[in-house]
Every structure is written in C-alpha cells, then in structure tokens.
Design an enzyme around this catalytic site. Structure first.
Site, mmCIF file in Angstrom:
data_model
loop_
_atom_site.group_PDB
_atom_site.id
_atom_site.type_symbol
_atom_site.label_atom_id
_atom_site.label_comp_id
_atom_site.label_asym_id
_atom_site.label_seq_id
_atom_site.Cartn_x
_atom_site.Cartn_y
_atom_site.Cartn_z
ATOM 1 N N ARG A 1 109.075 -3.867 66.972
ATOM 2 C CA ARG A 1 108.392 -2.694 66.379
ATOM 3 C C ARG A 1 107.358 -2.147 67.368
ATOM 4 O O ARG A 1 107.205 -0.934 67.513
ATOM 5 C CB ARG A 1 107.692 -3.079 65.067
ATOM 6 C CG ARG A 1 108.606 -3.737 64.059
ATOM 7 C CD ARG A 1 108.975 -2.841 62.869
ATOM 8 N NE ARG A 1 110.246 -3.245 62.292
ATOM 9 C CZ ARG A 1 110.404 -4.146 61.328
ATOM 10 N NH1 ARG A 1 109.365 -4.726 60.781
ATOM 11 N NH2 ARG A 1 111.610 -4.456 60.896
ATOM 12 N N GLU B 1 114.265 -14.121 48.382
ATOM 13 C CA GLU B 1 114.663 -12.800 48.890
ATOM 14 C C GLU B 1 116.112 -12.776 49.370
ATOM 15 O O GLU B 1 116.399 -13.071 50.533
ATOM 16 C CB GLU B 1 113.740 -12.366 50.048
ATOM 17 C CG GLU B 1 114.096 -10.976 50.574
ATOM 18 C CD GLU B 1 113.205 -10.508 51.728
ATOM 19 O OE1 GLU B 1 112.469 -11.324 52.303
ATOM 20 O OE2 GLU B 1 113.264 -9.312 52.054
ATOM 21 N N LYS C 1 112.647 -11.234 45.127
ATOM 22 C CA LYS C 1 112.410 -10.091 46.021
ATOM 23 C C LYS C 1 113.766 -9.531 46.437
ATOM 24 O O LYS C 1 114.341 -9.935 47.445
ATOM 25 C CB LYS C 1 111.603 -10.564 47.240
ATOM 26 C CG LYS C 1 111.423 -9.507 48.307
ATOM 27 C CD LYS C 1 110.341 -9.872 49.303
ATOM 28 C CE LYS C 1 110.285 -8.865 50.420
ATOM 29 N NZ LYS C 1 109.069 -8.941 51.211
ATOM 30 N N GLY D 1 113.485 -2.415 52.996
ATOM 31 C CA GLY D 1 114.782 -2.468 53.655
ATOM 32 C C GLY D 1 115.116 -1.356 54.631
ATOM 33 O O GLY D 1 116.282 -1.166 54.960
ATOM 34 N N GLY D 2 114.111 -0.558 55.044
ATOM 35 C CA GLY D 2 114.397 0.524 55.984
ATOM 36 C C GLY D 2 114.445 1.892 55.315
ATOM 37 O O GLY D 2 114.724 2.896 55.966
ATOM 38 N N ARG E 1 107.905 -2.494 55.978
ATOM 39 C CA ARG E 1 107.952 -1.215 56.678
ATOM 40 C C ARG E 1 107.430 -0.053 55.831
ATOM 41 O O ARG E 1 106.731 0.823 56.343
ATOM 42 C CB ARG E 1 109.386 -0.930 57.150
ATOM 43 C CG ARG E 1 109.751 -1.724 58.378
ATOM 44 C CD ARG E 1 111.249 -1.767 58.598
ATOM 45 N NE ARG E 1 111.919 -2.643 57.642
ATOM 46 C CZ ARG E 1 113.242 -2.833 57.608
ATOM 47 N NH1 ARG E 1 114.015 -2.194 58.462
ATOM 48 N NH2 ARG E 1 113.778 -3.649 56.729
HETATM 49 P P1 13P Z 1 110.888 -4.435 54.388
HETATM 50 O O1 13P Z 1 110.094 -3.931 53.211
HETATM 51 O O2 13P Z 1 110.540 -3.762 55.688
HETATM 52 O O3 13P Z 1 112.354 -4.497 54.099
HETATM 53 O O4 13P Z 1 110.454 -5.931 54.612
HETATM 54 C C1 13P Z 1 110.352 -6.778 53.530
HETATM 55 C C2 13P Z 1 110.456 -8.158 54.017
HETATM 56 O O5 13P Z 1 109.579 -8.951 53.778
HETATM 57 C C3 13P Z 1 111.667 -8.551 54.760
HETATM 58 O O6 13P Z 1 111.797 -9.932 54.762
#
Ligand code: 13P
Length: 342
Positions: free
Chosen positions: A33, A177, A219, A262-263, A294
């Site tokens: 990043r 997650e 998550k 998630g982008g 993000r």
């Molecule tokens: P994002 O919200 O950028 O998808 O990241 C969440 C996260 O913790 C990924 O493991």
C-alpha cells in the site's frame, strides 16, 4: 476459559453504533500500500502511520476495537507509550491478526489455504498477557470457473474452527473471517450461493470444534457482484441478498457480524452497510457492524503520503470515514455526509 468474559467482549465490540477498524496489514501488504503512494517501506514509516491512526482525535467515539499486527503491538508512540496502551487509553479494545497468511493450496490451482495453526496456542497466551482481547483469522475463497472447490472450502473452514477454539481457550474472542473475494466477473447471485455454502461449512466446523457462538464474531464479505461483472446492483439489492444469505447460514446466538470491505470504495461500503441497517436492523438477531481496513484507511493514507505535515488532515479523513460508518450502523448515512466533513 471464562465464557461470560468472552461473551461480554464480543458484545462490547458490536454494541451501540460503533465498529472495528482493521489496521493489521502484514508487513508485505502494508509495504505494498505504501509503495503505491511513494511512501518508504520501512519499519519507522509503518510505526508513524500506525501512530497517526491510533492518535486520531475522537477515534474511540466511532471505533470499538482495532485489529493490530504483531509488529505494531511491539511498537510505541514517539513519546514511548506502547501502542496497546494508546489503544486502551482511547477506550478502544485491542485485538490482533493471528493467521500467517493465505498460501497456494496443494492440488487446488487458483485457490488458497490460510496457515498459522502451528504454535498458535503459545502465541495466543503471549497476546492475551499483553492485553489483547480478540483475534482475527482470514480465509480467502476465490470465485471462478470450477472454484471454489469443496476441498478448499472445507480445509479453510476447518482451520478457522481450530483457530477459533484455541482463541476461546485463551480467553480471546475469535473474529472469524471467511472472505469470498470480489475479483472476477461472477454475478451477485453466484456470490450469494458461494457465500452461503462457505458460511454453512464454517458454522458446521465451528460447532464440531466446540466453539461457543455467543463468544465469537463473524467477519464476512457482503454479497456483491464480481468487480468485473457488467451488472452492478444498487445498494438495496446488495442489502437484500446479503441479509438473506446471513439469515440462512448464521446462528442467531452469534452476537454480531462485522463486514470486511474487500476493495469496495469507501463510500460504497458505507452506503451498502447503511442499506442493510435501514431496511432490516430491527428485525435481525445479530448486530450488523463493520470491520473495514481499506474503506476506513485508504482516503487518510492517500492524504498522509508519509509526510508529517499531512498528519492532521489525514486524521480528519480517517475520523470522517469512521463517523460515516457509525451513521451507517444506525441506517442514517447518506451521500450528503461526504460533502460536509465531521
Ligand atoms: P478490508 O476491509 O480492506 O477488506 O480489510 C479487512 C480485513 O481485515 C482483511 O483481513
């Protein structure tokens, strides 16, 4: 294990209208990043960036918990205060990413299996002693021709359940997650089918491994069309599909669901979470919260660019995203909030 403490922590993380901020990028991900914005990829730059985030004025008004990374919990503010102390002093519950990354899965081209179970019991004991109260593990499921395979879904679900059981044994809340990726041309319907199958498998495994649903958080991804799918449904349809899928697959005993971003763009993530809460909040068994990385951090990172002079402006941008997502938890977010800064 004190089950009541686990339940209390899980509930606190999703109580009211706050949510989680994921700032647990591994060094390679954080460096990637930074590289995109010309920021030096050094330990000091990562430290300075995490200090910027954790010292954002008012962060604790919108954020209940932060997910940290192993390097970060051993770092301090410029004045020497450990970051874990900075977090708790801000009224925020500190957590930690404990998987060691998603690796190519043998015999399954295009699919990944998340590693990190070896030695996890000892690492959790250390993290718990350091004051970390919850832990995250991310599995990634790609969608494409002939994938995900049953082998990939089952192996990842099994690993998630074993990690979650170890967390609860250590008195830490597992934030489970399983991420169905947005990359691809698949439709929203296909994402819904895959997500439901993945969640059913994950909850079967969690039950088999004796994980208490009351003392964990989920998550997941939202149910979305693939990034390159020509049809991109509006927020209301995303909300309907996501809630339908979750109602089918997530036990009512789970206290909260905190989505990853998630982008998605920051604004889309807020508007989709808002649509879910505006339409369904009073009728759901669990809280619908956020655990974005993000979608909270990216605007702030783009302002900061590694430059000390930009810290205050970056902190305002970070707080603004946290504030918008807090509004989305109440179903009170709207795009006019993007024009007036908090
Ligand atoms: P994002 O919200 O950028 O998808 O990241 C969440 C996260 O913790 C990924 O493991």
């Amino acid at each position: 294990m004190n089950k009541q403490e686990l339940i209390d922590t899980a509930r606190k993380l999703v109580a009211g209208d706050k949510g989680l901020l994921a700032m647990d990028e591994s060094n390679p991900t954080c460096n990637k990043r930074f590289a995109g914005l010309g920021i030096p990829q050094t330990e000091e730059a990562r430290r300075a960036y995490r200090e910027l985030i954790l010292t954002t004025p008012g962060l604790g008004d919108c954020i209940s918990g932060v997910i940290l990374y192993d390097e970060t919990i051993r770092q301090q503010k410029k004045d020497g205060t450990p970051f874990v102390t900075v977090t708790t002093d801000a009224g925020i519950i500190p957590g930690i990413k404990v998987d060691t990354g998603a690796k190519e899965m043998a015999g399954h081209p295009g699919e990944k299996i998340t590693e990190g179970l070896d030695g996890l019991r000892d690492r959790l004991a250390e993290y718990s002693a350091m004051g970390l109260r919850f832990a995250k593990w991310r599995a990634v499921i790609a969608v494409g021709d002939g994938i995900p395979s049953r082998g990939c879904v089952e192996a990842n679900a099994h690993a998630l359940a074993r990690y979650a059981a170890l967390c609860q044994e250590a008195g830490m809340v597992p934030v489970v997650e399983p991420e169905v990726l947005m990359e691809g041309a698949h439709t929203l319907e296909r994402c819904g089918e895959v997500t439901e199958e993945v969640l059913r498998t994950v909850f079967n495994q969690l039950h088999t491994q004796r994980v208490a649903p009351e003392g964990m958080l989920l998550k997941p991804n939202m149910v979305l069309p693939g990034l390159s799918c020509p049809k991109q449904e509006p927020a209301d349809e995303v909300a309907d599909a996501t809630v339908r899928c979750l109602l089918r697959a997530v036990p009512a005993a789970v206290p909260g669901i905190a989505f990853l971003s998630g982008g998605q763009s920051a604004e889309l993530a807020s508007s989709r979470l808002n649509a879910m809460n505006a339409r369904f909040k009073s009728r759901l068994p669990w809280d619908l919260a956020f655990s974005f990385a993000r979608a909270i951090q990216q605007p702030a990172l783009e302002i900061w660019k590694g430059n000390e002079a930009n810290v205050t402006a970056a902190q305002l941008a970070l707080h603004h995203r946290a504030f918008c997502n807090r509004a989305a938890r109440r179903g009170e977010y709207n795009s006019t909030m993007e024009r007036r800064r908090t």
